[in-house]
Scaffold this active site. Sequence first.
Site, PDB file in Angstrom:
ATOM      1  N   HIS A  76       0.829  -1.207   0.000  1.00  0.00           N
ATOM      2  CA  HIS A  76       0.000   0.000   0.000  1.00  0.00           C
ATOM      3  C   HIS A  76       0.865   1.259   0.000  1.00  0.00           C
ATOM      4  CE1 HIS A  76      -3.686  -2.055   0.338  1.00  0.00           C
ATOM      5  NE2 HIS A  76      -3.512  -2.505   1.569  1.00  0.00           N
ATOM      6  N   CYS A 133      -3.853  -4.268 -24.344  1.00  0.00           N
ATOM      7  CA  CYS A 133      -4.101  -3.647 -23.038  1.00  0.00           C
ATOM      8  C   CYS A 133      -3.032  -3.999 -22.011  1.00  0.00           C
ATOM      9  CB  CYS A 133      -5.484  -4.035 -22.515  1.00  0.00           C
ATOM     10  SG  CYS A 133      -5.685  -5.818 -22.304  1.00  0.00           S
ATOM     11  N   GLU A 145      -4.465 -13.866 -23.976  1.00  0.00           N
ATOM     12  CA  GLU A 145      -3.355 -13.802 -23.034  1.00  0.00           C
ATOM     13  C   GLU A 145      -2.803 -15.178 -22.669  1.00  0.00           C
ATOM     14  OE1 GLU A 145      -4.573 -11.818 -19.420  1.00  0.00           O
ATOM     15  OE2 GLU A 145      -6.570 -12.690 -19.485  1.00  0.00           O
ATOM     16  N   ASP A 152       0.196 -11.249 -19.342  1.00  0.00           N
ATOM     17  CA  ASP A 152       0.097 -12.696 -19.159  1.00  0.00           C
ATOM     18  C   ASP A 152       0.591 -13.458 -20.377  1.00  0.00           C
ATOM     19  OD1 ASP A 152      -0.876 -13.226 -16.536  1.00  0.00           O
ATOM     20  OD2 ASP A 152      -2.670 -12.132 -17.113  1.00  0.00           O
TER      21      ASP A 152
HETATM   22  C1  PEP Z   1      -2.585  -8.637 -19.290  1.00  0.00           C
HETATM   23  O1  PEP Z   1      -2.437  -9.786 -18.867  1.00  0.00           O
HETATM   24  O2  PEP Z   1      -1.849  -8.117 -20.142  1.00  0.00           O
HETATM   25  C2  PEP Z   1      -3.655  -7.784 -18.760  1.00  0.00           C
HETATM   26  C3  PEP Z   1      -3.928  -6.614 -19.281  1.00  0.00           C
HETATM   27  O3  PEP Z   1      -4.329  -8.226 -17.676  1.00  0.00           O
HETATM   28  P1  PEP Z   1      -3.806  -8.223 -16.166  1.00  0.00           P
HETATM   29  O4  PEP Z   1      -2.525  -7.433 -16.110  1.00  0.00           O
HETATM   30  O5  PEP Z   1      -4.914  -7.623 -15.386  1.00  0.00           O
HETATM   31  O6  PEP Z   1      -3.597  -9.675 -15.909  1.00  0.00           O
HETATM   32 MG    MG Z   2      -4.003 -10.743 -17.746  1.00  0.00          MG
END
Ligand code: PEP
Ligand code: MG
Length: 579
Positions: A195, A509, A438, A462
């Site tokens: 945190h 993402c 992923e 991932d």
């Molecule tokens: C990813 O795996 O790239 C992703 C965007 O999801 P997270 O980081 O939440 O696993």
């Molecule tokens: Mg992910």
Amino acid sequence: MTISLSGLGVTRGYAVGTARVFRRDNIEVPRYEIRAEEVHTEIARFHDALMEAKVELHSVRAQFPENVPREIASFLDTHMLMLEDSLLRDGPVKLIKSHLHNAEWALKLQRDFLVASFDEIGDSYLRTRKDDVEHVVNRVLRALLKQPPESTSISPDHLRGRIIVADDISPTEALYLHQHHVAGFVTEHGGPTSHTAILARNLGIPALVGVSMARQIVLDDDSLIIDAPSGVLLVDADDLMIVHFHGRSRALASDRAALAKLRGATATTADKLRVRLQANVEFPEDIAAAKKIGASGVGLYRTEFLFMERSDPPDEDEQYEAYARAVRAFKNAPVIIRTIDVGADKDPYNSVQTTRANNPALGLRGIRYSLREPALFKTQLRAILRASAHGPARIMFPMLSSLQELAQVTRFVEEVKAELSARRVKFNANTPLGCVIETPAAALVVERLARCVGFLSIGTNDLIQYTLAVDRTDNHVSHLYDPTHPAVLALIRSIIRAGAWANIPVAMCGEMAGDIRYTRLLLGLGLREFSVHPNVMLEVKRMIKSTNVKKLRGDIRRILACHTMQDANDVLETMNNGH
Ligand code: PEP
Ligand code: MG
């Protein structure tokens, strides 16, 4: 002589200042036996200390500025909840009664017991909870021993402009230090998900955690430099270095000011290709930041954060409110809401119950968990579909690895739609469904998946972890986690191609999308939608605007043909320095 110590930078800035070392030894806990007739008074003394700790926490909470994001304030709620928890309240009372221990000793035994059980779990999120237990217990111990609470008793005159060096810093202390204008802080303990680290990042305090032996090496009034981007603490810095880092701080500040001018600008490449820059959001507060920075929609709403730091999952109405707020905020731009991705290193505290697995990243996480908990899953789908009545919401599923799973998920969506229609609840029946690619399995069958969904998003965090078999949370193998590995690049390219072939949008993402070292590479591979954290969006936009995609073709061919990551990174550097 200047000494350089390494740690983990949790923010991007620099700090120059003199040291103030907190040499707080662990609280010395007295041990003695009480008489049987003193049991009631001892328990009353313990309850008074719990109450005092609670009042202190309330007063710290009341001092928080209005605009402090929820995740910052929520650790205090967690601490208050812990004070009410039977493990902390009843355990010591039993020990006082059964063993005639004094209250301090009974509390210490209970703390040791709790901390040992957290240690056994070995999960990074729960290790953070262990820190919380320590902070809360220390607060109660100080109240029992009539010691001043934490460093919040240090006079502000001794803090301004100083760099604090400590074993650990609690979130409340971090806030106090920030309010009294410390230049930065360095801790021996703590990790990037603690945190305190989150707080430092949000408040923009230059900070380093995990700098072992810092308190043995640094003396009060030493001149220090925190170079957070490089994860380095310079001790006894000379004048030349100080001048150099003052210059870097100024350059960083003026760069931020220059970037701010790009807020309203379109994300168009030098050769006029239009790119969509969307935001990754985790907390409802991030929506405002995403809007302010000029995001064209939300590319990833990580809804699992709504389930964290609480004892019950949010109900349908609460989720609906959160999703509808995001959809309304963006009006006509898409808001991609990802169903909860719990498991692995994201375990909501108490709110949903995940299992303890030997390999949690390969266990019941993401969509696997949702499919195992139909009631929870359907509640979330209902909430998202109801929010779709207010604008272009999209639903995205994490960790899908087969077409069977996609078929199961689609059946759930159809069921929920039928229920909503029967109840005459408004929703958009054409809400697009998509999945995060992923897992290598999903990437290898992406053409088939692309035929069945409305959009794709590449989750590189991932995808890289699973493709390269490198745990994304393990710093012993982090040197192997490289987005330019030929296997990763081949998968990214095939996902983008599959999207083009099926005529559906493909975004990225994962963190790779927000790292400007890879912006040109991704543009060259054909990516036109990036979803990134609002903090890095303008840097990515600047990189996009300075890129001529047509001129990248030769370099992209060369990168894809590289045998080693070293070679690929060499080409990448040339590509990033050219144009
Ligand atoms: C990813 O795996 O790239 C992703 C965007 O999801 P997270 O980081 O939440 O696993
Ligand atoms: Mg992910």
